[in-house]
Scaffold this motif. Sequence first.
Motif, PDB file in Angstrom:
ATOM      1  N   THR A 193       0.827  -1.209   0.000  1.00  0.00           N
ATOM      2  CA  THR A 193       0.000   0.000   0.000  1.00  0.00           C
ATOM      3  C   THR A 193       0.862   1.259   0.000  1.00  0.00           C
ATOM      4  O   THR A 193       0.362   2.348  -0.272  1.00  0.00           O
ATOM      5  N   ASP A 245       0.515   1.396  -5.287  1.00  0.00           N
ATOM      6  CA  ASP A 245      -0.875   1.623  -4.903  1.00  0.00           C
ATOM      7  C   ASP A 245      -1.292   2.960  -5.500  1.00  0.00           C
ATOM      8  O   ASP A 245      -1.250   3.996  -4.821  1.00  0.00           O
ATOM      9  N   SER A 255      -6.512   0.669   0.306  1.00  0.00           N
ATOM     10  CA  SER A 255      -6.751   0.790  -1.134  1.00  0.00           C
ATOM     11  C   SER A 255      -6.006  -0.278  -1.946  1.00  0.00           C
ATOM     12  O   SER A 255      -6.454  -0.664  -3.025  1.00  0.00           O
ATOM     13  N   TYR A 257      -5.859  -3.383  -1.311  1.00  0.00           N
ATOM     14  CA  TYR A 257      -6.768  -4.527  -1.423  1.00  0.00           C
ATOM     15  C   TYR A 257      -7.938  -4.229  -2.362  1.00  0.00           C
ATOM     16  O   TYR A 257      -8.426  -5.133  -3.050  1.00  0.00           O
ATOM     17  N   ARG A 258      -8.370  -2.984  -2.387  1.00  0.00           N
ATOM     18  CA  ARG A 258      -9.437  -2.621  -3.332  1.00  0.00           C
ATOM     19  C   ARG A 258      -8.947  -2.790  -4.769  1.00  0.00           C
ATOM     20  O   ARG A 258      -9.694  -3.258  -5.639  1.00  0.00           O
ATOM     21  N   HIS A 259      -7.699  -2.414  -5.009  1.00  0.00           N
ATOM     22  CA  HIS A 259      -7.130  -2.590  -6.347  1.00  0.00           C
ATOM     23  C   HIS A 259      -7.069  -4.068  -6.736  1.00  0.00           C
ATOM     24  O   HIS A 259      -7.281  -4.418  -7.905  1.00  0.00           O
ATOM     25  N   LEU A 261      -9.139  -6.440  -6.031  1.00  0.00           N
ATOM     26  CA  LEU A 261     -10.457  -6.914  -6.485  1.00  0.00           C
ATOM     27  C   LEU A 261     -10.841  -6.323  -7.836  1.00  0.00           C
ATOM     28  O   LEU A 261     -11.723  -6.865  -8.522  1.00  0.00           O
ATOM     29  N   LYS A 262     -10.178  -5.240  -8.222  1.00  0.00           N
ATOM     30  CA  LYS A 262     -10.403  -4.643  -9.545  1.00  0.00           C
ATOM     31  C   LYS A 262      -9.409  -5.156 -10.578  1.00  0.00           C
ATOM     32  O   LYS A 262      -9.332  -4.643 -11.685  1.00  0.00           O
ATOM     33  N   ASN A 284     -11.295  -9.903   1.429  1.00  0.00           N
ATOM     34  CA  ASN A 284     -12.652  -9.368   1.590  1.00  0.00           C
ATOM     35  C   ASN A 284     -12.958  -9.024   3.046  1.00  0.00           C
ATOM     36  O   ASN A 284     -13.614  -8.014   3.334  1.00  0.00           O
ATOM     37  N   LEU A 287     -11.440  -5.674   3.847  1.00  0.00           N
ATOM     38  CA  LEU A 287     -12.156  -4.566   3.228  1.00  0.00           C
ATOM     39  C   LEU A 287     -13.500  -4.305   3.895  1.00  0.00           C
ATOM     40  O   LEU A 287     -14.018  -3.187   3.832  1.00  0.00           O
ATOM     41  N   GLN A 288     -14.061  -5.322   4.521  1.00  0.00           N
ATOM     42  CA  GLN A 288     -15.352  -5.146   5.187  1.00  0.00           C
ATOM     43  C   GLN A 288     -15.219  -4.562   6.586  1.00  0.00           C
ATOM     44  O   GLN A 288     -16.208  -4.140   7.199  1.00  0.00           O
TER      45      GLN A 288
END
Length: 327
Positions: A193, A245, A255, A257-259, A261-262, A284, A287-288
């Motif tokens: 990150t 990141d 962010s 981890y968000r990347h 999943l994308k 997941n 992120l939750q």
Amino acid sequence: MRGFRHFGMMFFCLLVFMGSTEAQLQMGFYSSSCPNAERIVQDYVNRHIHNAPSLAATILRMHFHDCFVRGCDASVLLNTTSSNNQTEKVATPNLTLRGFDFIDKVKSLLEAACPAVVSCADIVALVARDAVVATGGPFWRVPTGRRDGTISRSSEALNNIPPPTSNFTNLQRLFANQGLDLKDLVLLSGAHTIGISHCSSFSNRLYNFTGVGDQDPALDSEYAANLKARKCRSLNDNTTIVEMDPGSFRTFDLSYYRHLLKRRGLFQSDSALTTNSTTLSFVNQLLQGPLQNFFAEFANSMEKMGRINVKTGTTGEIRKHCAVVNS
């Protein structure tokens, strides 16, 4: 006679127990031998890290690379002194490491205060933590008492440090070799990150993924096109740097981890975390939850990593200079 034997066995076991506890890392290890050691490290980091905040990421990476080869013993800091023995520092995974002079300056301050007391291995562990905290990242406990190794081999760095081209199987194997599980894999990967990478660490994903001039289908096509157009314009670009990141590479957050999943993890090793149901579930879950959960879990894995195959007691040495073994 039986009573004497029983007492003798108890005494022997007590000696073994005392020896094992003395050999363990502990909080405040230098409280008597060098009471201001950790404050000296922290003060230097706080005064200087903001002049080069990117060092937080690279020294964190230095700590990681050190621990994965012969344990956390500062073997990554040793210079090559003979053509017959190339050290870890010149191995391909470590050629882009920076911050050696930062570590040396901290060491010189500690040598002035307490000669031959504080190990380079502990300095790396403490600086990595303090630099991350000083730039807004999580705090983790750093028990001390590590001693410095005297052996450093570039071949071992190549064989033990997970390369950015790793698939899931390779990552799982290399982490398991160090006593780290899949949760640790996900959490320690979260260090991506912050920081940057050279194009050479992932350009094969853009230009020659399977050796026939193709692109990695697991990489988001729009992200790949942007990297090709604005950053890594050829397969052989060894100098351009890219944020690991994007848009948040100076901030320790979720962010990364968000990347993932994308399908925008920069390295193949990043993307690999989404190819296994267990690691994907961990991603997941992070992120939750709130950022504080990630910080706490990351701290646990960092402390665990910092204990890998440490040298304590009378094993190893306390180097006078971090780049060379004592003569």
